[in-house]
Design a protein around this motif. Structure first.
Motif, short mmCIF file in Angstrom:
data_model
loop_
_atom_site.label_atom_id
_atom_site.label_comp_id
_atom_site.label_asym_id
_atom_site.label_seq_id
_atom_site.Cartn_x
_atom_site.Cartn_y
_atom_site.Cartn_z
N ILE A 1 102.40 103.04 9.55
CA ILE A 1 101.17 103.80 9.32
C ILE A 1 101.13 104.27 7.86
O ILE A 1 100.07 104.22 7.21
CB ILE A 1 101.07 104.98 10.29
N SER B 1 100.26 101.35 5.62
CA SER B 1 98.87 100.95 5.81
C SER B 1 97.92 101.91 5.11
O SER B 1 96.98 101.48 4.43
CB SER B 1 98.55 100.87 7.31
N LEU C 1 97.16 97.10 9.32
CA LEU C 1 98.17 97.51 10.29
C LEU C 1 98.98 96.32 10.78
O LEU C 1 100.20 96.43 10.99
CB LEU C 1 97.50 98.21 11.48
#
Length: 307
Positions: A70, A73, A222
């Motif tokens: 995360i 990303s 992602l």
């Protein structure tokens, strides 16, 4: 066939015959049988240990990899979006040098695979063993070891962000060009500089076109982070591979990683839907007052009797 009674304008009942499309039902039934058979082959496979899947689903190493995925990303998307805005402005500039440089950047990063770019940044020390930041004409400067700076995480963020900027540049350029030309002419009439016109008038209105594709790019990012595996970026795929290399539960760990990727993309899809409702085609930009403040308001229905 079956009939359903309805009434005509005179109130007299009329029966309408509805046709059963047997071919459609048969094709749908065959598709369901084939899908069920394929799912059963995987789920009921005796060589697949579903208990191990549940055991590793919330493993600390897997959860830490999710956080890193995360982080990469989000940071790569921010880097790509900021740089993409500058590239889009350069491409739309009247300066031919800036146009050429922006076009060359977009062509290069869109023309080379992301995997190659990640490996290049991770091995940057072969070209530059040390990174030196020095003030011109002085002996004052800073020096870093490239191997310590270009870690797997840094290489992943830089490689993915710079690559994404090339795609964001085209998205932003399309959004800027979609703004009504009368807006820019009005800004010039008010004596605004090109920079202020772009910052205050054009970009705020272009957001309704730029933001929805940004959600698509983030969802794609992602999944693209799985390529960070080659530079050991400690993301979800990297940590899952480290586990299955030690216990040989390859398929089980791949299923665990896939489940988490699907969950992350599902959450991102919901957030993207909210962004599209907030900034999509059903929202308009209104420029008000002397401060030229932009505000997003929903479209109001037209009064009856107007065109």
């Amino acid at each position: 066939m079956r009939t359903e009674p309805i009434a005509d304008p005179s109130g007299k009942p009329i029966s309408i015959a509805r046709t059963w499309h047997w071919g459609r039902w048969l094709a749908g039934l065959i598709a369901l049988v084939v899908c069920g058979w394929l799912v059963a082959l995987v789920v009921a496979n005796p060589r697949l240990d579903w208990g191990a899947v549940l055991d590793y689903l919330f493993d600390p190493l897997i959860l830490s990899g999710i956080l890193v995925t995360i982080e990469i990303s989000v940071l790569a998307t921010v880097v790509g979006l900021v740089l993409g805005v500058f590239l889009a402005v350069m491409r739309l500039s009247h300066n031919p040098v800036l146009q050429w440089l922006a076009t060359l950047y977009i062509w290069f990063f869109r023309g080379t695979p992301v995997l190659v770019q990640l490996i290049f940044w991770y091995n940057l020390a072969f070209l530059f063993p040390e990174l030196i930041l020095k003030i011109p004409f002085t002996m004052i400067g800073l020096k870093w070891d490239t191997n310590q700076v270009m870690t797997g995480f840094t290489s992943a963020m830089l490689g993915l962000g710079l690559n994404l900027a090339a795609y964001f540049a085209e998205t932003v350029r399309a959004g800027i060009q979609a703004v009504d030309r009368g807006q820019t002419e009005a800004a010039y009439a008010l004596g605004m500089t090109p920079g202020k016109r772009m910052r205050v008038i054009v970009l705020p209105q272009a957001l309704r076109i730029i933001i929805p594709p940004t959600g698509n790019e983030f969802i794609s990012m992602l999944k693209t982070t799985s390529l960070v595996y080659v530079v050991a970026g400690h993301d979800l795929m990297t940590n899952a591979s480290q586990i299955y290399k030690s216990n040989n539960l390859i398929m089980e760990l791949l299923i665990v990683a896939s489940l988490w990727y699907m969950l992350m993309t599902a959450v991102a899809t919901v957030l993207q839907g909210r962004l599209e409702r907030r900034f999509g085609s059903d929202a308009v930009r209104l420029v008000r007052g002397g401060g030229l403040a932009a505000r997003v308001l929903p479209r109001q229905p037209k009064p009856e009797g107007t065109r």
